[in-house]
Write a protein that holds these residues in place. Structure first.
Motif, PDB file in Angstrom:
ATOM      1  N   ALA A   1       0.797  -1.645   0.256  1.00 27.49           N
ATOM      2  CA  ALA A   1       0.179  -0.088   0.317  1.00 27.49           C
ATOM      3  C   ALA A   1       0.859   1.026   0.139  1.00 27.49           C
ATOM      4  CB  ALA A   1      -0.588  -0.372   1.408  1.00 27.49           C
ATOM      5  N   ARG A   2       2.129   1.347   0.093  1.00 28.74           N
ATOM      6  CA  ARG A   2       3.416   1.851  -0.349  1.00 28.74           C
ATOM      7  C   ARG A   2       2.941   3.077   0.908  1.00 28.74           C
ATOM      8  NH1 ARG A   2       2.178   5.081  -4.562  1.00 28.74           N
ATOM      9  NH2 ARG A   2       3.976   6.213  -4.988  1.00 28.74           N
TER      10      ARG A   2
ATOM     11  N   ALA B   1      -1.514   6.678   3.513  1.00 28.71           N
ATOM     12  CA  ALA B   1      -1.012   4.703   2.195  1.00 28.71           C
ATOM     13  C   ALA B   1      -1.340   5.265   1.016  1.00 28.71           C
ATOM     14  CB  ALA B   1      -2.184   4.595   2.870  1.00 28.71           C
ATOM     15  N   HIS B   2      -0.856   5.073  -0.155  1.00 28.58           N
ATOM     16  CA  HIS B   2      -1.884   4.814  -1.465  1.00 28.58           C
ATOM     17  C   HIS B   2      -1.634   3.546  -1.652  1.00 28.58           C
ATOM     18  CE1 HIS B   2       0.570   9.008  -0.925  1.00 28.58           C
ATOM     19  NE2 HIS B   2       1.182   8.295  -0.954  1.00 28.58           N
TER      20      HIS B   2
ATOM     21  N   GLY C   1      -5.064   6.785  -5.571  1.00 27.60           N
ATOM     22  CA  GLY C   1      -5.279   6.498  -3.923  1.00 27.60           C
ATOM     23  C   GLY C   1      -4.715   7.586  -3.519  1.00 27.60           C
ATOM     24  N   ASP C   2      -5.445   7.661  -2.493  1.00 21.21           N
ATOM     25  CA  ASP C   2      -4.643   8.755  -1.441  1.00 21.21           C
ATOM     26  C   ASP C   2      -5.724   8.376   0.023  1.00 21.21           C
ATOM     27  OD1 ASP C   2      -1.519   9.702  -2.726  1.00 21.21           O
ATOM     28  OD2 ASP C   2      -3.950  10.339  -4.080  1.00 21.21           O
ATOM     29  N   VAL C   3      -4.974   7.718   0.901  1.00 20.92           N
ATOM     30  CA  VAL C   3      -5.775   7.951   2.108  1.00 20.92           C
ATOM     31  C   VAL C   3      -4.856   8.334   3.188  1.00 20.92           C
ATOM     32  CG1 VAL C   3      -7.136   6.352   3.995  1.00 20.92           C
ATOM     33  CG2 VAL C   3      -6.990   5.530   1.231  1.00 20.92           C
ATOM     34  N   ARG C   4      -5.530   8.643   4.769  1.00 20.07           N
ATOM     35  CA  ARG C   4      -5.317   9.323   5.656  1.00 20.07           C
ATOM     36  C   ARG C   4      -5.910   9.286   6.593  1.00 20.07           C
ATOM     37  NH1 ARG C   4      -0.594  13.758   4.493  1.00 20.07           N
ATOM     38  NH2 ARG C   4      -1.143  14.658   6.801  1.00 20.07           N
TER      39      ARG C   4
ATOM     40  N   MET D   1      -9.616  10.662   5.400  1.00 23.93           N
ATOM     41  CA  MET D   1      -9.601  11.377   4.532  1.00 23.93           C
ATOM     42  C   MET D   1      -9.446  10.539   2.782  1.00 23.93           C
ATOM     43  SD  MET D   1      -7.479  14.367   2.769  1.00 23.93           S
ATOM     44  CE  MET D   1      -8.938  16.106   3.111  1.00 23.93           C
ATOM     45  N   TRP D   2      -9.610  10.506   2.204  1.00 24.49           N
ATOM     46  CA  TRP D   2      -9.625   9.341   0.560  1.00 24.49           C
ATOM     47  C   TRP D   2      -9.746  10.483  -0.218  1.00 24.49           C
ATOM     48  CZ3 TRP D   2     -13.620   6.624  -2.013  1.00 24.49           C
ATOM     49  CH2 TRP D   2     -13.375   5.992  -3.364  1.00 24.49           C
TER      50      TRP D   2
END
Length: 675
Positions: free
Chosen positions: A481-482, A539-540, A545-548, A575-576
């Protein structure tokens, strides 16, 4: 906090660790070439120690909100972005008034966070609230990234950084040359315009931005806002070793305030005007990659115009006011050096004078002056290849309180290239604000001149609050998930915390002493202990996609239910952000905050606890071409879902069992054009 609730927090913390740590441990530390490339992109931060350091090596927990997040969020207001920070409580009493505090300390005069623009302090303690976030003389479009230090930062930034610091780092004037225009239109009556230009020729580069934000705030409230702002930054490369930079900013804001039925008219309907001016000057001399010095001067002026007529039918037209002028002037010298292959450091000195003049609040036309002197340092020692130590030492003196010592010691150990363990202790102090120490608010009969009420009484013997912090942190870079995950376990003990208490007023007794009791800021008798766990995950996980995730759970122990109620037991933010085909992108931001008592008013009473709430924001954007120029359209919707209350006015809730100031939806379309 009850034993049952405390036990529940401990159980949840234990369960969370049991769930999280195995997942982190399962990720293989063996890195291939592509994964190494990803791991090299850990941010370099400046705010924690005043030294450029990798996020893994910083002496303390940090959150970085970069330019991409600022742009893709679609947000118009800076404070809302801070909901992405674990443990940060960001609530709105109305559309134009945000309360921001770390760990949700809902005291009457929050003052635990230092706010900086490019490392220069802008925070001036105020009454009935915290930093005027919407009135800061800086545009979101100027900000390159926001660095937030979570935890005691008095060693680096003084006594206003008792529990952390927020540093708004702006882009150099020479970056992204050209012009831009930003527009926004929406409901409720949102009308924004911003124009800027950046460029210049050697040796001087300039960036100038001007704009106006207008809206009608939350539905059902007297809550309009008109914010006019201008900002100028200049950077001059005098020669290869010397740089001169400056920032000049000004903001004028008119806002709707008050309620139509406030008790005794203590917060009646009116319009207020706030004006802010700042000038920052900095000369920097660079001898080498690890050797430089700088000399900086800062001046910040805030003028608040807020007066109205209160009273009751038998005593109408009683003049009330929160008018004041705040001035802060500072000069600072800083030296950074490398003393050996394994040791480098930074040291410096700062002298500051704050002045607050408020005839109504202090019953005097004289300004309250507070001189502050500070020495600071941080030494970084690479003890072994994987182990780094940071020792911070600071001495600070304000007024005649004597010198206060603020030490900080952190050890960061890299277990593998992808795993870092951090352990540290720190002590910080909070300087009492002029309002806390010298407020002497007297309300007189408009005809007879008789003393009606004395809601605030001075306390010149108020002691500074001391915070002792211990933290254990673990940062794990995950090749799947980088992603990067950070866990922080902490314990904070606050001694001599300042709280507002009802007291018997000295003679003469005010005529309305029973209805409008007298209060004074006093040191809390017990220690307040806050301990808990924070999780930060970026995560990416898939293409585009970016998730915080930011989450915290706290246990409060003060031996006083009212004090404990002023701290939210948990906060969560998810946050997505997603890039879609055809160049579409979206943002979804979900926030959850536990019950907390916050807010303040002239009238003292039992704290009003705001119920736990959930907030949802979404945005949809796409780049386009307009008249041959690059542009981006963004549709943003805030506060979706049921209306809820975030910060209360306790006096307004005296005769209302239901929230009187619920947030409402805001939907607007934004256009950003670059030339």
């Amino acid at each position: 906090m009850t034993a049952a609730v405390g036990e529940r927090v401990r159980q949840w913390s234990a369960v969370s660790l049991l769930l999280i740590l195995p997942a982190l441990a399962m990720a293989s530390p063996v890195l291939d070439e592509g994964e190494n490339a990803y791991f090299e992109h850990m941010p370099v931060v400046l705010t924690a120690s005043r030294l450029p350091q990798s996020l893994q090596d910083a002496p303390g927990a940090m959150t970085v909100i970069d330019r991409s997040i600022i742009e893709r969020s679609g947000y118009r207001d800076l404070a809302r972005l801070l909901r992405l920070v674990p443990g940060m409580l960001v609530g709105q009493e109305r559309g134009n008034a945000s309360w921001v505090s770390y760990h949700g300390l809902g005291q009457s005069i929050p003052g635990e966070l230092q706010v900086l623009i490019d490392g220069a302090p802008t925070y001036v303690p105020v009454s009935f609230g915290t930093t005027a976030w919407s009135g800061l003389p800086v545009f979101l479009s100027e900000i390159e990234r926001i660095e937030v230090v979570r935890g005691a930062s008095g060693n680096s930034y003084g006594a206003s950084a008792l529990q952390g610091a927020v540093n708004l780092i702006t882009r150099p004037a020479a970056e992204d040359p050209g012009s831009h225009v930003q527009l926004a239109i929406g409901d409720p009556s949102i009308r924004d315009i911003e124009m800027g230009w950046a460029g210049g020729s050697s040796p001087m580069a300039l960036r100038i931005t001007a704009g106006e934000h207008t809206d009608n705030g939350f539905r059902g409230l007297h809550d309009h806002r008109r914010t006019q702002r201008v900002s100028l930054r200049g950077d001059a490369q005098i020669n290869p070793e010397n740089t001169f930079s400056f920032r000049i900013g000004s903001t004028h804001e008119t806002t709707g305030r008050g309620y139509p039925d406030s008790p005794f008219g203590n917060n009646a309907l009116r319009d207020g005007e706030d004006t802010s001016h700042l000038i920052h000057l900095r000369w920097q001399h660079v001898d080498g990659i690890d050797s430089e010095w700088s000399l900086s001067a800062y001046h910040h002026q805030l003028d608040y115009r807020d007066n109205w007529l209160g009273g009751i039918p038998s005593i109408p037209d009683v003049p009330l006011s929160r008018d004041r002028r705040d001035l802060r002037s500072s000069i600072e010298f800083q030296q950074r050096d490398r003393w050996s292959k394994t040791v480098r450091g930074v040291w410096g000195a700062e002298a500051t004078l704050t002045q607050t003049r408020s005839p109504f609040s202090f019953s005097s036309n004289e300004a309250v002056k507070v001189p502050i002197y500070r020495l600071f340092s941080n030494i970084e020692w690479q003890a072994t290849e994987p182990t780094q130590l940071n020792l911070g030492l600071a001495l600070e003196r304000s007024n005649d309180d004597g010198w206060r010592f603020s030490p900080r010691l952190y050890a960061n150990h890299r277990l593998t290239p992808a795993d870092t363990l951090r352990i540290g202790v720190a002590r910080a102090w909070r300087t009492t604000s002029p309002f806390e120490q010298h407020s002497d608010t007297r309300i007189y009969h408009p005809v007879s001149g008789a003393l009606l009420a004395r809601p605030f009484i001075p306390n010149p013997d108020l002691r500074q609050t001391r915070a002792d912090t211990f933290e254990l942190g673990y940062i794990r870079q995950l090749h799947w998930a980088r992603s990067t995950a950070e866990i922080r376990i902490f314990r904070e003990r606050l001694r001599d915390m300042v709280i507002r208490q009802q007291i018997t007023p000295p003679p003469p007794t005010p005529l309305l002493a029973t209805q409008i009791p007298s209060t004074r800021e006093e040191n809390f008798d017990n220690d307040l202990t806050v301990q808990g766990i924070e999780l930060q995950w970026e995560a990416h996980p898939w293409r585009g996609g970016d998730v915080r995730l930011a989450w915290s759970m706290l246990q409060r122990d003060a031996g006083d239910a009212q004090v404990e109620a002023g701290i939210a037991p948990y906060t969560a933010s998810l946050m997505w952000m997603q890039r879609w085909p055809q160049r579409w992108s979206s943002m979804m931001h979900l926030t959850r905050v536990g019950p907390v008592a916050s807010g303040d008013s002239y009238l003292a009473g039992q704290p009003y606890v705001v119920r736990a709430y959930t907030s949802l924001d979404v945005a949809l954007s796409r780049p386009v071409r307009l008249v041959g120029q690059s542009a981006r359209l963004t549709l943003t919707a805030l506060n979706l879902g049921p209306r809820h209350q975030e910060v209360a006015n306790p006096a307004q809730q005296l005769n209302n069992s239901e929230p009187v100031n619920r947030v409402s939806r805001q939907i607007y379309l934004g256009l950003d054009m670059r030339f």
